[in-house]
Design an enzyme around this catalytic site. Structure first.
Site, PDB file in Angstrom:
ATOM      1  N   ASP A 387      -5.456  12.745  -0.569  1.00 25.12           N
ATOM      2  CA  ASP A 387      -5.189  14.123   0.258  1.00 25.12           C
ATOM      3  C   ASP A 387      -4.984  15.178  -0.712  1.00 25.12           C
ATOM      4  O   ASP A 387      -5.362  16.425  -0.370  1.00 25.12           O
ATOM      5  CB  ASP A 387      -4.037  13.749   1.108  1.00 25.12           C
ATOM      6  CG  ASP A 387      -4.418  12.817   2.151  1.00 25.12           C
ATOM      7  OD1 ASP A 387      -5.476  12.372   2.450  1.00 25.12           O
ATOM      8  OD2 ASP A 387      -3.341  12.157   2.782  1.00 25.12           O
TER       9      ASP A 387
HETATM   10  P1  NAP Z   1      -3.120   9.228  -0.414  1.00 24.54           P
HETATM   11  O1  NAP Z   1      -3.878  10.591   0.112  1.00 24.54           O
HETATM   12  O2  NAP Z   1      -2.159   8.680   0.361  1.00 24.54           O
HETATM   13  O3  NAP Z   1      -4.087   8.491  -1.047  1.00 24.54           O
HETATM   14  C1  NAP Z   1      -3.712   7.240  -1.737  1.00 24.54           C
HETATM   15  C2  NAP Z   1      -5.069   6.710  -2.333  1.00 24.54           C
HETATM   16  O4  NAP Z   1      -5.016   5.613  -3.044  1.00 24.54           O
HETATM   17  C3  NAP Z   1      -6.058   6.137  -1.039  1.00 24.54           C
HETATM   18  O5  NAP Z   1      -7.022   6.839  -0.662  1.00 24.54           O
HETATM   19  C4  NAP Z   1      -6.390   4.686  -1.613  1.00 24.54           C
HETATM   20  O6  NAP Z   1      -7.811   4.653  -1.419  1.00 24.54           O
HETATM   21  C5  NAP Z   1      -5.774   4.642  -3.054  1.00 24.54           C
HETATM   22  N1  NAP Z   1      -5.350   3.319  -3.469  1.00 24.54           N
HETATM   23  C6  NAP Z   1      -4.285   2.535  -2.740  1.00 24.54           C
HETATM   24  N2  NAP Z   1      -4.015   1.482  -3.493  1.00 24.54           N
HETATM   25  C7  NAP Z   1      -5.050   1.625  -4.463  1.00 24.54           C
HETATM   26  C8  NAP Z   1      -4.887   0.942  -5.628  1.00 24.54           C
HETATM   27  N3  NAP Z   1      -4.317  -0.479  -5.674  1.00 24.54           N
HETATM   28  N4  NAP Z   1      -5.752   1.012  -6.783  1.00 24.54           N
HETATM   29  C9  NAP Z   1      -6.463   2.337  -6.562  1.00 24.54           C
HETATM   30  N5  NAP Z   1      -6.611   2.988  -5.630  1.00 24.54           N
HETATM   31  C10 NAP Z   1      -5.283   2.822  -4.350  1.00 24.54           C
HETATM   32  O7  NAP Z   1      -2.181   9.828  -1.634  1.00 24.54           O
HETATM   33  P2  NAP Z   1      -1.732  11.295  -2.275  1.00 24.54           P
HETATM   34  O8  NAP Z   1      -3.166  11.715  -2.764  1.00 24.54           O
HETATM   35  O9  NAP Z   1      -0.770  10.949  -3.455  1.00 24.54           O
HETATM   36  O10 NAP Z   1      -1.415  12.030  -1.316  1.00 24.54           O
HETATM   37  C11 NAP Z   1       0.148  11.771  -0.883  1.00 24.54           C
HETATM   38  C12 NAP Z   1      -0.008  11.889   0.735  1.00 24.54           C
HETATM   39  O11 NAP Z   1       1.287  11.692   1.207  1.00 24.54           O
HETATM   40  C13 NAP Z   1      -0.328  13.261   1.248  1.00 24.54           C
HETATM   41  O12 NAP Z   1      -0.932  13.126   2.507  1.00 24.54           O
HETATM   42  C14 NAP Z   1       1.034  14.029   1.559  1.00 24.54           C
HETATM   43  O13 NAP Z   1       1.157  15.124   2.317  1.00 24.54           O
HETATM   44  C15 NAP Z   1       1.695  12.854   2.248  1.00 24.54           C
HETATM   45  N6  NAP Z   1       3.481  13.061   2.019  1.00 24.54           N
HETATM   46  C16 NAP Z   1       4.042  13.047   0.796  1.00 24.54           C
HETATM   47  C17 NAP Z   1       5.293  13.264   0.578  1.00 24.54           C
HETATM   48  C18 NAP Z   1       5.723  13.135  -0.716  1.00 24.54           C
HETATM   49  O14 NAP Z   1       7.070  13.535  -0.585  1.00 24.54           O
HETATM   50  N7  NAP Z   1       5.319  12.756  -1.767  1.00 24.54           N
HETATM   51  C19 NAP Z   1       5.876  13.547   1.777  1.00 24.54           C
HETATM   52  C20 NAP Z   1       5.176  13.787   3.075  1.00 24.54           C
HETATM   53  C21 NAP Z   1       3.917  13.278   2.973  1.00 24.54           C
HETATM   54  P3  NAP Z   1      -8.254   2.996  -1.075  1.00 24.54           P
HETATM   55  O15 NAP Z   1      -7.567   2.434  -0.008  1.00 24.54           O
HETATM   56  O16 NAP Z   1      -9.963   3.151  -1.008  1.00 24.54           O
HETATM   57  O17 NAP Z   1      -7.981   2.351  -2.692  1.00 24.54           O
END
Ligand code: NAP
Length: 463
Positions: A387
């Site tokens: 994301d």
């Molecule tokens: P993300 O959008 O959740 O994407 C994580 C990706 O990691 C997934 O597409 C998944 O694809 C891949 N993945 C999972 N396990 C894996 C593995 N073992 N090896 C390789 N890839 C793997 O993560 P992000 O880009 O870090 O974004 C964070 C999200 O959390 C945002 O939407 C954000 O708004 C939300 N959020 C975060 C917080 C915070 O404080 N950090 C707070 C509120 C909301 P596959 O399944 O295809 O592998």
């Protein structure tokens, strides 16, 4: 003795403030945790001296049960589950505050005229209302994050109006109890409404917003403890509760800002319900590459920006990433890490993960600073992030993440993405980055694929 206790409370409050300050930076964060622990020990010692302890057995039993549950949880729960573990802690803390408030309300009935006057009753009502609603709200948030409960927002017609009416009734009961504290028969209804309100507040919120909601609930639990401090005339509880309440609020504001969302949008926007049409996506094709191909691209690069995300945490690939970093740096490649404020599942998630592998902190660059560097960068290597790299946030007004600041990965000369499949990330939407001509998908587990990559790199160096 009371004078001595006050000194202990001041020392403890000072340690809590220093603890928060030190936790602001990785270099001092361990000291921050230690200061918080010592502060709590001093606070508990002060409380034992200040109050007449009638029954040590209960206290010692609670101490042993808490330790027996807490220590294994700290070791068993993976770091990716920290948000739900935090929600569980808030639920327990809030329940404790609410039960203390309930006990005080009933205990003081015998001398209601003097001991349940207006000010105390206001404090007790705030304490119990926030305590009970935070208890059920936090359990709901934990259930959603753990996927024990459905992640999608559950909505129905006039939901906000129903919630508002229930909250207004609970407030009405609180006002009545403040005016007539001896109307004890109303108290159980007030408690039931507070518990119900906690559940209803969370069900329309999607799983993707739970980390932010947990920070807001953290704030409520702190305010409940603060009110308890007023009810018990304990200044340290007032200070500690206010620190907890304000830090939770600041954290939720940071998260909302990083996602370009408002508080009301998080609480009432039912984010995560919107399903994007997949018809268009299915026809699009992506290019994938093998570890050998990826290694040869990295080898010829002079600058690489690694973009870590939640998948890196799931795979526990931080130590392999460190090896990759060392390998590339030895070859003269300039390697940096781009840190998005909400990458992973909690603020600072990526910083903690990379610090665990001793990656030099000055190589971690915040989003605003690094975004200008992507156009001059040879390779952006995205590892388990999704994301936070999605260009839709800049271009697609209909997208639920529209307006969220992202890492401008798509502006790098070549993009490589390690993830296991084409599955979406937390927000549940497809990522346009993967369909660009310059993007190569490296399908596999973050740790496994990086290991393969590392095997290729020395072999090539030898050749
Ligand atoms: P993300 O959008 O959740 O994407 C994580 C990706 O990691 C997934 O597409 C998944 O694809 C891949 N993945 C999972 N396990 C894996 C593995 N073992 N090896 C390789 N890839 C793997 O993560 P992000 O880009 O870090 O974004 C964070 C999200 O959390 C945002 O939407 C954000 O708004 C939300 N959020 C975060 C917080 C915070 O404080 N950090 C707070 C509120 C909301 P596959 O399944 O295809 O592998």
């Amino acid at each position: 003795m009371p004078g001595f206790v006050q000194y202990l409370y001041i020392i403890s409050a000072g340690l809590f403030i220093l603890s928060l300050k030190w936790m602001n930076h990785p270099d001092t964060s361990r000291r921050g945790v230690f200061a918080g622990e010592i502060g709590m020990l001093v606070a508990i010692t002060g409380a034992f001296l200040a109050f007449d302890v009638h029954n040590w057995v209960w206290i010692i039993a609670a101490f042993f049960i808490g330790t027996a549950v807490g220590i294994p949880i700290a070791y068993i729960m993976p770091m990716t589950a920290v948000p739900q573990r935090t929600a569980l802690s808030h639920a327990c803390g809030a329940l404790a505050a609410a039960l203390v408030g309930t006990a005080e309300f009933y205990q003081r009935q015998a001398n209601a005229a003097t001991e349940l006057h207006g000010f105390i009753m206001v404090a007790l009502m705030i304490e119990t209302l926030l305590g009970f609603l935070t208890f059920t709200g936090s359990l709901m948030a934990m259930g959603k994050l753990q996927e024990v409960l459905p992640q999608r927002p559950i909505t129905y017609r006039n939901q906000n109006a129903v919630n508002f009416i229930l909250f207004a009734i609970a407030l009405g009961l609180a006002v009545r109890l403040i005016l007539v504290p001896t109307d004890t028969f109303l108290f159980p209804f007030f408690v039931a409404l507070s518990l119900l309100f906690g559940v209803l507040l969370i069900i329309p919120i999607g799983g993707a917003d739970m980390p932010t909601v947990i920070a807001i609930l953290n704030s409520y639990a702190g305010l409940s403890a603060c009110a308890m401090g007023f009810a018990l005339n304990n200044q340290l509880l007032v200070v500690a509760g206010a620190l907890d309440g304000s830090s939770g609020l600041i954290l939720s504001i940071i998260m909302c800002k990083a996602m370009n969302r408002s508080f009301t949008n998080v609480l009432f926007g039912a984010f995560g319900q919107i399903q994007t049409s997949s018809a268009k996506q299915e026809q699009r094709t992506v290019r994938s590459a093998s570890p050998e191909e990826a290694a040869s691209i990295l080898e010829s690069a002079s600058s690489v920006i690694i973009v870590p995300g939640y998948g890196l945490a799931v795979a526990q690939a931080q130590h392999k990433i460190r090896e990759l970093y060392d390998n590339l740096m030895k070859r003269g490649v300039d390697v940096k890490f781009a840190i998005h404020p909400v990458a992973g599942r909690m603020p600072g998630h990526m910083n903690v993960l990379l610090a665990e592998a001793d990656i030099p902190y000055d190589r971690l660059v915040e989003m605003d600073e690094i975004n200008g560097e992507f156009p001059q960068t040879d390779v952006a290597l995205v590892i388990g992030a999704n994301d936070v790299t999605n260009p839709k946030a800049r271009t697609d007004k209909g997208s639920p993440i529209y307006g969220m600041p992202i890492l401008d990965v798509d502006k790098a000369r070549t993009v490589m993405v390690i993830k296991r499949s084409m599955n979406p990330g937390f927000a549940g939407i497809d990522n346009d980055l993967y369909y660009l001509d310059k993007t190569l998908m490296l399908f596999g587990d973050a740790k496994g694929f990086t290991s393969e990559l590392l095997k290729e790199l020395p072999a090539r160096a030898a050749a």
